[in-house]
Design an enzyme around this catalytic site. Structure first.
Site, PDB file in Angstrom:
ATOM      1  N   GLY A  30      -3.107  -0.993   6.771  1.00 41.85           N
ATOM      2  CA  GLY A  30      -3.682  -2.243   6.307  1.00 41.85           C
ATOM      3  C   GLY A  30      -4.908  -2.712   7.044  1.00 41.85           C
ATOM      4  O   GLY A  30      -5.544  -3.685   6.627  1.00 41.85           O
TER       5      GLY A  30
ATOM      6  N   CYS B 284     -17.540   5.423 -21.575  1.00 44.04           N
ATOM      7  CA  CYS B 284     -17.624   4.583 -22.776  1.00 44.04           C
ATOM      8  C   CYS B 284     -16.720   3.366 -22.639  1.00 44.04           C
ATOM      9  O   CYS B 284     -15.806   3.143 -23.447  1.00 44.04           O
ATOM     10  CB  CYS B 284     -17.250   5.401 -24.000  1.00 44.04           C
ATOM     11  SG  CYS B 284     -18.375   6.764 -24.325  1.00 44.04           S
TER      12      CYS B 284
ATOM     13  N   GLU C 116       0.031   3.402  10.704  1.00 41.22           N
ATOM     14  CA  GLU C 116      -0.246   4.361   9.635  1.00 41.22           C
ATOM     15  C   GLU C 116      -1.599   3.980   9.015  1.00 41.22           C
ATOM     16  O   GLU C 116      -1.661   3.287   8.011  1.00 41.22           O
ATOM     17  CB  GLU C 116       0.851   4.319   8.570  1.00 41.22           C
ATOM     18  CG  GLU C 116       2.223   4.674   9.093  1.00 41.22           C
ATOM     19  CD  GLU C 116       3.336   4.359   8.111  1.00 41.22           C
ATOM     20  OE1 GLU C 116       4.450   4.871   8.303  1.00 41.22           O
ATOM     21  OE2 GLU C 116       3.099   3.580   7.151  1.00 41.22           O
TER      22      GLU C 116
ATOM     23  N   ARG D 251      -7.656   3.824   5.583  1.00 42.37           N
ATOM     24  CA  ARG D 251      -9.006   3.349   5.301  1.00 42.37           C
ATOM     25  C   ARG D 251      -9.869   3.268   6.552  1.00 42.37           C
ATOM     26  O   ARG D 251     -11.023   3.688   6.557  1.00 42.37           O
ATOM     27  CB  ARG D 251      -8.923   1.964   4.640  1.00 42.37           C
ATOM     28  CG  ARG D 251     -10.243   1.455   4.081  1.00 42.37           C
ATOM     29  CD  ARG D 251     -10.093   0.015   3.578  1.00 42.37           C
ATOM     30  NE  ARG D 251      -8.874  -0.197   2.866  1.00 42.37           N
ATOM     31  CZ  ARG D 251      -8.710   0.015   1.557  1.00 42.37           C
ATOM     32  NH1 ARG D 251      -9.733   0.456   0.850  1.00 42.37           N
ATOM     33  NH2 ARG D 251      -7.554  -0.222   0.976  1.00 42.37           N
TER      34      ARG D 251
END
Length: 401
Positions: free
Chosen positions: A232, A348, A270, A273
């Site tokens: 986090g 699209c 853990e 990012r």
């Protein structure tokens, strides 16, 4: 900045060698190696750093971070297979909701270090599976805390979500776990948010986790050995040069653990990012420029089928422009100067937008938009085959590059 310049030069050089529109992920493995080492180095001895594979499961990424982390956190049987193909003995933690019987069996056969338990049903199922195989599963109960830290982009606790066990039901889960002979309850897992960028608030969250485990030891009159505070920890997408002050955070964490942690506890992070985001880039060439009802659009060779994160989080992904001066056509080059532009992809759907109404000093068809902070939750979470466009190239910058 030196590493960024290397990436820019690599992209510019690659474009000079090809006529077709450029679209590529660039992973700076040299920068990733140094960054991961810098995250591990200041951590206290009682803290273990695991890499969250969900952030980026690229084989080159896994091999690069491996020497600088304790092990890997996986959230599926597929991620477990990827890790075990590369590292037969690396410590692995298995998490995530909705684990199948097959995944739990695979986790036991792969000798994972810990399994995060998401529900009472999962706990009973794992115990039954372990008993059939005459083994014991080492587990952590994932707690959906009543009080979660503020300031994150996403929250998995502190409110109704599909994650973890409601804190009000944890007592029942503990009693059941302690009674099951094929389960060894090691402690608790507290992954509660995603992309948390407030260092002080994250320390407060960790203090909450420590207090929970200390109270659990008093209540159940037994020690626990693992406090997994999850991941986090985030980055500032709106200001990619603004760091999460990890060295300060690690120093304060050490003081916090001295005050509030038992000596027999192992604290686990853990992280995903924070490890990989800044070492990945997504480059997409401008195919067209147009104005519809007063709004300028740049159509890119690429889009959210390669980099889904900005659409999923409804944010403008940070970028810069790499100018390409060569122009092969015998007519004027579409160009914009000092305009606000929406960077859209080739799909699209009007949802295929990577940045909306952003200022550009100069943008031309044939220039390349380089999206920064694309090393985590980029390619891995994207819908690659929608419309069957070609996949991007993957470029890996090693020390010899």
């Amino acid at each position: 900045m030196e590493r960024l310049n290397t990436v820019i030069q690599t992209i510019a050089s690659r474009k000079t060698k090809q006529r077709s529109p450029l679209c590529a992920y660039v992973y700076d493995l040299e920068g990733l190696r140094a960054h991961t080492a810098s995250l591990s180095a200041p951590l206290p001895p009682s803290v273990q750093l695991f890499y969250a594979v969900k952030a980026n499961a690229d084989e080159h990424i896994l091999k690069t971070v491996a020497p600088h982390v304790t092990g890997f956190e996986v959230a599926s049987g597929g991620e477990l297979q990827k890790v075990r193909r590369l590292f037969s003995d690396a410590p692995v933690i298995f998490g995530g909701p909705g684990k199948t019987d097959e995944e739990l069996i695979a986790a036991l056969e792969a000798r994972v270090a810990l399994i995060h338990i998401e529900s009472l049903w999962e706990l009973q199922r794992l115990s039954w599976i372990a008993a059939e195989r005459q083994t014991t599963a080492r587990v952590l109960l994932r707690v959906n805390l009543r009080q979660a830290a503020s300031g994150a982009t996403l929250h998995m606790a502190g409110k109704p979500t599909q994650f973890g066990i409601d804190e009000r039901h944890i007592a029942e889960a503990i009693y059941i776990a302690l009674a099951l002979p094929s389960v060894d309850l090691q402690g608790f897992h507290f992954h509660s948010m995603s992309n948390h960028t407030d260092e002080q608030a994250h320390l407060s969250f960790i203090e909450t986790c420590l207090s929970f485990v200390a109270q659990a030891e008093k209540t159940y009159r037994r020690p626990f050995s693992v406090v997994n505070v999850g991941g986090g920890v985030g980055i500032h997408y709106s200001d990619p040069d603004r760091p999460f002050h990890w060295d300060w955070f690690a120093k304060e964490l050490n003081l916090l653990l001295r005050r509030h942690a038992s000596r027999h506890w192992t604290v686990i992070f853990e992280l995903g990012r924070l490890i990989t985001a800044h070492s990945g880039y997504y480059a997409a060439e401008v195919l067209d420029l147009k104005n519809n009802y007063g709004t300028y659009f740049a159509i890119l060779r690429g889009g959210t089928h390669h980099l889904r994160l900005p659409a999923a989080w409804k944010m403008n992904h940070p970028f810069l422009i790499i100018p390409v001066n060569e122009w092969p056509y015998p007519f004027d080059r579409p160009s914009l100067f000092n305009e606000r532009v929406t960077l859209a992809g080739e799909l699209c759907t009007p949802n295929d937008v990577l940045a909306r109404d952003v200022p550009c000093a100069r943008l031309r068809v044939g220039d390349i938009v380089l999206f920064r902070c694309a090393g985590a939750y980029g390619w891995d979470i994207s819908h690659h085959d929608f419309l069957s466009h070609p996949h991007p190239e993957f470029i890996y910058l090693e020390p010899s590059t």
